[in-house]
Design an enzyme around this catalytic site. Structure first.
Site, PDB file in Angstrom:
ATOM      1  N   PHE A 111      -6.909   9.254 -25.812  1.00  0.00           N
ATOM      2  CA  PHE A 111      -7.309  10.016 -26.996  1.00  0.00           C
ATOM      3  C   PHE A 111      -7.460  11.499 -26.702  1.00  0.00           C
ATOM      4  O   PHE A 111      -7.394  12.332 -27.609  1.00  0.00           O
ATOM      5  CB  PHE A 111      -8.594   9.447 -27.591  1.00  0.00           C
ATOM      6  CG  PHE A 111      -9.873   9.893 -26.928  1.00  0.00           C
ATOM      7  CD1 PHE A 111     -10.609  10.947 -27.448  1.00  0.00           C
ATOM      8  CD2 PHE A 111     -10.364   9.238 -25.800  1.00  0.00           C
ATOM      9  CE1 PHE A 111     -11.798  11.356 -26.857  1.00  0.00           C
ATOM     10  CE2 PHE A 111     -11.539   9.632 -25.209  1.00  0.00           C
ATOM     11  CZ  PHE A 111     -12.254  10.694 -25.731  1.00  0.00           C
ATOM     12  N   LYS A 112      -7.632  11.856 -25.431  1.00  0.00           N
ATOM     13  CA  LYS A 112      -7.790  13.271 -25.098  1.00  0.00           C
ATOM     14  C   LYS A 112      -6.561  14.091 -25.501  1.00  0.00           C
ATOM     15  O   LYS A 112      -6.666  15.295 -25.755  1.00  0.00           O
ATOM     16  CB  LYS A 112      -8.066  13.440 -23.609  1.00  0.00           C
ATOM     17  CG  LYS A 112      -9.218  12.598 -23.075  1.00  0.00           C
ATOM     18  CD  LYS A 112     -10.535  12.957 -23.695  1.00  0.00           C
ATOM     19  CE  LYS A 112     -11.663  12.057 -23.231  1.00  0.00           C
ATOM     20  NZ  LYS A 112     -12.099  12.278 -21.870  1.00  0.00           N
ATOM     21  N   ASP A 113      -5.382  13.451 -25.564  1.00  0.00           N
ATOM     22  CA  ASP A 113      -4.177  14.165 -25.990  1.00  0.00           C
ATOM     23  C   ASP A 113      -4.305  14.698 -27.412  1.00  0.00           C
ATOM     24  O   ASP A 113      -3.688  15.715 -27.756  1.00  0.00           O
ATOM     25  CB  ASP A 113      -2.955  13.243 -25.936  1.00  0.00           C
ATOM     26  CG  ASP A 113      -2.537  12.889 -24.523  1.00  0.00           C
ATOM     27  OD1 ASP A 113      -2.614  13.760 -23.641  1.00  0.00           O
ATOM     28  OD2 ASP A 113      -2.118  11.733 -24.304  1.00  0.00           O
ATOM     29  N   THR A 144      -9.537  13.007 -19.442  1.00  0.00           N
ATOM     30  CA  THR A 144      -9.439  14.420 -19.793  1.00  0.00           C
ATOM     31  C   THR A 144      -8.526  15.163 -18.823  1.00  0.00           C
ATOM     32  O   THR A 144      -7.733  16.022 -19.228  1.00  0.00           O
ATOM     33  CB  THR A 144     -10.833  15.079 -19.804  1.00  0.00           C
ATOM     34  OG1 THR A 144     -11.582  14.566 -20.908  1.00  0.00           O
ATOM     35  CG2 THR A 144     -10.735  16.581 -19.946  1.00  0.00           C
TER      36      THR A 144
END
Length: 468
Positions: A111-113, A144
């Site tokens: 999800f960091k993308d 991250t």
């Protein structure tokens, strides 16, 4: 839009300055001076937007006049063009009122993308306009780091050094960082925990001469731009499920509190979010706080969900600032006492304000494996350990009246293949673009948990590239 520090002793800045500064000079975190608000008609008008256009629309009030809206829209369209799903962040239904939102279709499968692909391009835009260069330092519990490196590798005006806890990430997570050989990238494995890595980053920012000489910036969720770029996917999920004419709830597997804080921010902006469920593993400081007002540090224990192996959740300070009615002095003393004593004392009325929105849930490793197995057996869904905790948390806190709960699916199951195979019997393959990951050469340095050693590594990276 202007930004102030949660500790009240740093000058107010605009979005571009906050982007480059990361952490405030007083050790606090930047927050908007005032919160933007959308009316129901505004939310309805956004239903027809593509994800990149929605992201630009939601971020625009936070960006203000620092970046033209046409440039912000272009940045968002470019950031999400390479994602592996046309919806960018698709919803998957698991049960009558239970969904996941898959946030792992970006280049590093996490999800960091969703935020960092935007952030890298924001850095490029602002630094080019200012003819400047920065050195980014970041700490990662697993995801991250690879997302930040992917977003920044090869960029002309950025050097990036990422700290990760030695032998405390999955092999896939580590290799996604250490097999990137761009000249502006360095990886350091710290002999310690994620909290140690995070403390080293904060110490570098607190070292004013070093911070100025290296022109430090941050990509961790201590950087407000990260939070701003995470709010849109909560909006996208809620609109798809009927908002603003229907409430929605979110269940978020949580480590550093940034992801669930973005959901709270969406609520603060007027999105009808009825409940926020915080999922923890055995490192359950947030759950203990939400359930029992017990915010006390304990040793970090390795788990199947390493991105949540955290005891000091930095972004909680932003929520605390709001819970204390933006009293910067109380926020500063509360946070300083917490770091000194290992325990945060929160008055019961303040704690109850948090309880009005947030609910905590804890799941140990056997329970995580059981939830992963159940999801596969019940609906053929492969979930990574973090997502499984989020789903279990949603089941433990069902909403009434048909309010849907969306669990944030934070990582592709292939990032944790051993845990997924042990739970389900299936070894999830990496996507074709990463199929050779375990054949690539790794490059990283192991260092002690010592500020001088890490600062020397940062100087080496920045000095090499500035003289090139």
């Amino acid at each position: 839009m202007r930004y102030v520090s949660t500790r009240g002793q740093a000058p107010a800045r605009d979005f571009a300055d906050v982007l480059l500064a990361g952490l405030a000079e007083d050790g606090g975190l930047f927050v908007p001076e005032s919160w933007p608000h959308f009316a129901p008609a505004d939310w309805r008008a956004m239903r027809s937007l593509s994800y990149p256009d929605l992201a630009a629309r939601i971020m625009q009030p936070f960006v203000g006049e620092a970046i033209a809206f046409a440039d912000l829209s272009r940045i968002c369209r470019d950031a999400y063009a390479g994602f592996g799903h046309p919806a960018v962040a698709p919803l998957v239904q698991l049960d009558a009122h239970l969904f996941t939102q898959e946030l792992f279709h970006g280049p590093t499968l996490a999800f960091k993308d969703m935020a960092l692909q935007v952030l890298g391009r924001l850095f490029d835009h602002v630094l080019t306009r200012r003819d400047a260069r920065v050195t980014i330092v970041g700490a990662t519990s697993g995801d991250t780091g690879s997302a930040a490196i992917e977003a920044c590798a090869g960029r002309d005006r950025v050097d990036i050094l990422i700290l990760h806890p030695h032998e405390r990430t999955s092999a896939v997570q580590r290799r996604q960082m250490t097999t990137v050989h761009a000249a502006n990238v360095a990886n350091v494995a710290i002999e310690g925990t994620f909290d140690d890595c995070q403390d080293l980053v904060k110490a570098m920012f607190a070292d004013a001469p070093f911070r100025q000489a290296m022109r430090l910036s941050a990509v961790n969720s201590i950087n407000w731009a990260r939070i701003a770029a995470q709010i849109p996917y909560y909006v996208a999920a809620a609109l798809a499920l009927g908002a603003p004419d229907r409430d929605v709830a979110f269940s978020v597997p949580t480590g550093n509190f940034g992801n669930v804080l973005a959901a709270w921010a969406a609520r603060r902006m007027g999105l009808p979010v009825s409940r926020l469920i915080v999922g923890s593993n055995r490192n359950d400081i947030l759950t203990r706080f939400l359930n029992d007002n017990d915010m006390s540090m304990r040793p970090v224990e390795p788990s199947l969900s390493p991105s949540m192996d955290i005891q000091v959740s930095s972004n909680f300070e932003r929520l605390l600032f709001e819970l204390l009615d933006r009293d910067a002095d109380r926020t500063r003393t509360t946070m300083q006492d917490f770091r000194t004593t290992g325990r945060m004392l929160v008055a019961e009325p303040v704690w109850r304000r948090a309880r009005g929105v947030f609910h905590g849930f804890r799941l140990d490793d056997p329970g995580t494996e059981a939830e992963m197995r159940h999801l596969h057996d019940a609906c053929g869904y492969l979930a990574d350990p973090h997502t499984a905790i989020g789903v279990a948390a949603a089941r433990a806190h069902p909403c009434h009246g048909g309010v849907p709960i969306v669990t944030m699916a934070t990582a592709h199951p292939a990032k944790f293949p051993d845990a997924v195979e042990r739970a389900t019997g299936i070894h999830p393959p990496l996507p074709p673009r990463l199929a050779d990951l375990f054949e690539r050469e790794e490059r990283f340095t192991v260092l002690p948990n010592a500020l001088d050693a890490v600062e020397a590594a940062v100087r080496s990276l920045a000095g090499r590239n500035r003289s090139a």
